[in-house]
Design a protein around this motif. Structure first.
Motif, PDB file in Angstrom:
ATOM      1  N   GLU A  60     -30.347 -77.236 -19.413  1.00  0.00           N
ATOM      2  CA  GLU A  60     -28.897 -77.087 -19.489  1.00  0.00           C
ATOM      3  C   GLU A  60     -28.553 -75.652 -19.863  1.00  0.00           C
ATOM      4  OE1 GLU A  60     -27.855 -79.797 -22.552  1.00  0.00           O
ATOM      5  OE2 GLU A  60     -28.384 -81.589 -21.396  1.00  0.00           O
ATOM      6  N   GLY A  61     -27.430 -75.197 -19.372  1.00  0.00           N
ATOM      7  CA  GLY A  61     -26.985 -73.851 -19.706  1.00  0.00           C
ATOM      8  C   GLY A  61     -25.717 -73.535 -18.955  1.00  0.00           C
ATOM      9  N   GLU A  62     -25.377 -72.251 -18.937  1.00  0.00           N
ATOM     10  CA  GLU A  62     -24.169 -71.877 -18.195  1.00  0.00           C
ATOM     11  C   GLU A  62     -24.281 -70.478 -17.647  1.00  0.00           C
ATOM     12  OE1 GLU A  62     -21.350 -70.645 -21.962  1.00  0.00           O
ATOM     13  OE2 GLU A  62     -21.504 -72.760 -21.412  1.00  0.00           O
ATOM     14  N   VAL A  92     -29.686 -70.420 -21.062  1.00  0.00           N
ATOM     15  CA  VAL A  92     -30.200 -71.789 -21.080  1.00  0.00           C
ATOM     16  C   VAL A  92     -30.157 -72.265 -22.527  1.00  0.00           C
ATOM     17  CG1 VAL A  92     -32.154 -73.296 -20.595  1.00  0.00           C
ATOM     18  CG2 VAL A  92     -31.699 -71.340 -19.101  1.00  0.00           C
ATOM     19  N   SER A  93     -29.458 -73.373 -22.765  1.00  0.00           N
ATOM     20  CA  SER A  93     -29.287 -73.841 -24.138  1.00  0.00           C
ATOM     21  C   SER A  93     -30.269 -74.953 -24.501  1.00  0.00           C
ATOM     22  CB  SER A  93     -27.849 -74.332 -24.359  1.00  0.00           C
ATOM     23  OG  SER A  93     -27.520 -75.320 -23.399  1.00  0.00           O
ATOM     24  N   LYS A  94     -30.779 -75.649 -23.483  1.00  0.00           N
ATOM     25  CA  LYS A  94     -31.669 -76.767 -23.791  1.00  0.00           C
ATOM     26  C   LYS A  94     -32.611 -77.032 -22.617  1.00  0.00           C
ATOM     27  CE  LYS A  94     -31.437 -81.410 -25.767  1.00  0.00           C
ATOM     28  NZ  LYS A  94     -30.544 -82.538 -26.118  1.00  0.00           N
ATOM     29  N   ILE A  95     -33.867 -77.279 -22.960  1.00  0.00           N
ATOM     30  CA  ILE A  95     -34.858 -77.650 -21.947  1.00  0.00           C
ATOM     31  C   ILE A  95     -35.464 -78.985 -22.354  1.00  0.00           C
ATOM     32  CG2 ILE A  95     -37.018 -77.038 -20.792  1.00  0.00           C
ATOM     33  CD1 ILE A  95     -36.451 -74.103 -21.499  1.00  0.00           C
ATOM     34  N   GLY A  96     -35.482 -79.923 -21.436  1.00  0.00           N
ATOM     35  CA  GLY A  96     -36.096 -81.222 -21.704  1.00  0.00           C
ATOM     36  C   GLY A  96     -37.419 -81.344 -20.953  1.00  0.00           C
ATOM     37  N   VAL A  97     -38.470 -81.700 -21.652  1.00  0.00           N
ATOM     38  CA  VAL A  97     -39.771 -81.889 -21.004  1.00  0.00           C
ATOM     39  C   VAL A  97     -40.282 -83.303 -21.288  1.00  0.00           C
ATOM     40  CG1 VAL A  97     -40.426 -79.461 -21.050  1.00  0.00           C
ATOM     41  CG2 VAL A  97     -41.005 -80.902 -22.989  1.00  0.00           C
ATOM     42  N   ARG A  98     -41.086 -83.798 -20.380  1.00  0.00           N
ATOM     43  CA  ARG A  98     -41.731 -85.098 -20.543  1.00  0.00           C
ATOM     44  C   ARG A  98     -43.229 -84.875 -20.690  1.00  0.00           C
ATOM     45  NH1 ARG A  98     -39.590 -89.746 -18.269  1.00  0.00           N
ATOM     46  NH2 ARG A  98     -41.496 -90.101 -17.128  1.00  0.00           N
ATOM     47  N   ALA A 102     -35.738 -70.791 -12.361  1.00  0.00           N
ATOM     48  CA  ALA A 102     -34.851 -71.805 -11.792  1.00  0.00           C
ATOM     49  C   ALA A 102     -33.404 -71.575 -12.207  1.00  0.00           C
ATOM     50  CB  ALA A 102     -35.309 -73.197 -12.222  1.00  0.00           C
ATOM     51  N   SER A 103     -33.182 -71.180 -13.473  1.00  0.00           N
ATOM     52  CA  SER A 103     -31.813 -70.984 -13.941  1.00  0.00           C
ATOM     53  C   SER A 103     -31.200 -69.736 -13.310  1.00  0.00           C
ATOM     54  CB  SER A 103     -31.774 -70.904 -15.469  1.00  0.00           C
ATOM     55  OG  SER A 103     -32.494 -69.774 -15.929  1.00  0.00           O
ATOM     56  N   GLN A 104     -32.010 -68.675 -13.144  1.00  0.00           N
ATOM     57  CA  GLN A 104     -31.482 -67.450 -12.539  1.00  0.00           C
ATOM     58  C   GLN A 104     -31.130 -67.660 -11.076  1.00  0.00           C
ATOM     59  OE1 GLN A 104     -34.492 -64.595 -13.571  1.00  0.00           O
ATOM     60  NE2 GLN A 104     -33.666 -64.284 -15.622  1.00  0.00           N
ATOM     61  N   SER A 105     -31.935 -68.462 -10.393  1.00  0.00           N
ATOM     62  CA  SER A 105     -31.628 -68.694  -8.991  1.00  0.00           C
ATOM     63  C   SER A 105     -30.390 -69.565  -8.836  1.00  0.00           C
ATOM     64  CB  SER A 105     -32.831 -69.326  -8.272  1.00  0.00           C
ATOM     65  OG  SER A 105     -33.031 -70.641  -8.725  1.00  0.00           O
ATOM     66  N   ARG A 106     -29.990 -70.261  -9.907  1.00  0.00           N
ATOM     67  CA  ARG A 106     -28.747 -71.027  -9.878  1.00  0.00           C
ATOM     68  C   ARG A 106     -27.577 -70.227 -10.434  1.00  0.00           C
ATOM     69  NH1 ARG A 106     -30.288 -77.092 -12.000  1.00  0.00           N
ATOM     70  NH2 ARG A 106     -32.284 -77.262 -10.936  1.00  0.00           N
TER      71      ARG A 106
END
Ligand SMILES: [Zn+2]
Length: 113
Positions: A111-113, A26-32, A17-21
């Protein structure tokens, strides 16, 4: 330990998902995680930390949001929190309930850049 394969799935999904954006890091991943999903947050964090370096995500943190189990009574529509897998309405005592939350296992954000 199935948390290791869950961590692997999370990393791969976020990588795609991050590469396609067009994101480089990626600095942070939030999961539920729902309390019924039988995922141990500590084991998941451990598995994530083991795998992330090999996946080029060495600087990435995993943020886990734990979702409590809740249900809605089919008789009186009361919504209540379920503890110890007791699905009984506290108002009318009915055990006819719809599960509202608790089975989550999803990536909420990254989150990332
Ligand atoms: Zn009820």
């Amino acid at each position: 330990m199935h948390e290791l394969s869950i961590a692997d799935n999370i990393i791969n999904a976020v990588k795609d998902a991050s590469q396609s954006r067009g994101m480089l890091t990626v600095s942070k991943i939030g999961v539920r995680i729902g309390s019924l999903s039988s995922v141990d947050p500590d084991a998941l964090t451990f598995g994530f930390d083991v795998l992330k370096r090999d996946q080029g995500m060495g600087d990435c943190d995993l943020a886990i949001e734990f979702v409590k189990t809740s249900a809605r009574c089919k008789k009186c529509s009361r919504e209540f929190e379920v503890s110890d897998f007791v699905f009984v309405c506290p108002d009318c005592g009915s055990s006819q309930c719809d599960l509202l939350s608790g089975q989550e296992l999803e990536i909420a954000y990254f989150e990332g850049e």
